[in-house]
Design an enzyme around this catalytic site. Sequence first.
Site: not given
Lengths: 405, 292
Positions: A308, A316, A361
């Site tokens: 993070y 996120h 991601k």
Amino acid sequence: MGSTTAPAPPKKPVMKKPNYNLLHVNPLPLTIQALPPLIPHNPLSLLHILYTYLFCRTPCQPSPPYVGFFNPATRSVHVVDARSIQAFWNSGFFGKGSLSRSEPTWISRRRRALGIIGKDEDLTAEEITERRRQERKQFKLERARAEKERIQNQLAQEGKIDLPADGASSPQPDAAAAGESDITAAATVPAPPIEPEEEEDDELVTDKPSIFVEDLEHLQLTPEEAFFLMYGLGALQVTVGPEGNTPVDIRNALCLFRQHSYFPALENEVYLQPDDTFMLNYVVYHHFRSLGWVVRPGVKFGVEYLLYNRGPVFSHAEFGVLIMPSYSHPYWANDNKRKQKELKPWHWLHGINRVSAQVKKTLILVYVEVPSPEEIKGLDVTELLKKYGVREVALRRWLVSRNRD
Amino acid sequence: MPIASTVTEPFPIYAIHGRYLLFDVDVVSHIRKTYHMCGCLSGTLPQIPQQNVFLGLPLELMTEEAALLVEKQAAYIVDDVAAHTRGLANMSQETKTDYLEARRRECEKEALKHQKEVDEKKRQFKGKGKQEEEAKPEERQEEEEKENGEDSLFAAPSSNESAVQLKADSLLFYPTATVSDPSYHSPAPSTSLVARPDPNSYPLYKHLHNLGYFLSPGLRFGCQFMAYPGDPLRFHSHFITRGLGWDEEIDIIDIVGGGRLGTGVKKAWMFGGKPEGDDTETRVFCVEWGGF
């Protein structure tokens, strides 16, 4: 579109989030002392700085240090006192509540369930998310109902169906609006549940029971987090033993955590391998923590760690980290079992990459160079960690036809 | 329309550089119908190899598919390079001349047909030009020029030139046969190859295949096989699967990842295997992501 909807939508209560910028102002559980400002045309300010630097320094570690005890059954370090829990969560997002998803919020959820605090007081992040989801679901139901109503009205106007009620097929808008309430009653889509009445709420407020609820939750730190807090920051004192009151020093803590990364836990430290799970994980954890990332476990996304930028409450996670041991030291050249472990099938990589792409991601493969056992024999912690090397490779799904710019 | 299968079993599977290929479209449809195996079309056009949306023959089979076909005695595997060399070396002079003669005749026929088509087109074109000439006499000049230009482009060997030259030209273009000469693929059974599929995933493949699933390679989707309940043209796949050895360890992270992978695309992630030395039992498990 739907000309009228019967009742005006009730005013949504605005959910207030706490001010996270203020709450999580410290990135790590350390106190930082600012030196007085340097004023260039005032040489005395330099003296002031020197004086503060030399004589008024306070250690940045907390005193007394935060405490936790190692629990072999859960392979985690339990932190029970409120001061340490608060420090670890608010500054650096270490650990997770044993009865919560991440932040230890069991107590406020419990108190709300018992009616000690009102339904909008002291909302936790999970509850806010839950409410937002409910609201969205409600909105979608509402929209579907309005759409259905509109189609029925249209069909009735065209004379294709008979509406069950009186004067529903009347073309006047007023009459149509009047008829709509009947349609609503007949519609198969369930009507939204009636809003809880205000009086009831007031009643609750007036008879708030004043029970004392004991906080049964504790914070669980993974061994890597605990060791970073001990060794990297010096902010934690870990204890062991059946009563949990024997303090351990850094070197013994490392051995303890390494032994417990095997299953079943190793009895003797001479069998420890340089590539045990704890060492690999800790090297990566320390690497990213020292680069300023907030590192949290990422099992839920099929990766080892999530990175993070500032913390889970702000945004996120941007990256998922996969740890790959790399045995390029000549010592491992003839170790076929380990060399096999290096070779992962392609379909595995594609699978993990797809999962990461689904949750937006970027995947990072972190190769950890494993030293040979002779190299690290008898080294102290810092020297030991220096023997490990880290390489990062970022990975992204790339499609020829979609990336042709 | 149902076509009677003209394929005689066992049919050859050509192994080239470790890939199992089928070149005959009849065999391709036969295995799809009879053995519910789809394989992967892998051929591009020689002129446009960049286009990879619509691929054609040859059909590439997975190692598991080739192994299962051999196991069912429906096919045998031919080392194509070796068979080709051997076939060429063992060819008698007579066969060779016969073959060349047949080839020449075929080409001649093609050339004549082509010539006929050209003539026909030219006739039509001329006829149309005449009609337009009558309709618009003022544009005649222009039209004529255009016609002349196109004419010279369109048919270089005009009708009054000798057909011999045309024949010679056309003979240069030998059509490529889709099926190679039978002499190349009838090796003795002793020379045929054996496919060696991955012992960890083959039992799972066989198990699902026996249950009637269509299986296709799942590398793109992060698994070993995709299992379709019927023909992939009609159904979405239900399972994405991974084969494991009986004692193989699997990480909890991989189980979570697999579960998310399957549930994210509304499928179930399946893994399974078979105990060593026991041919009766294959056990499979499905994992779905609950997300609680």
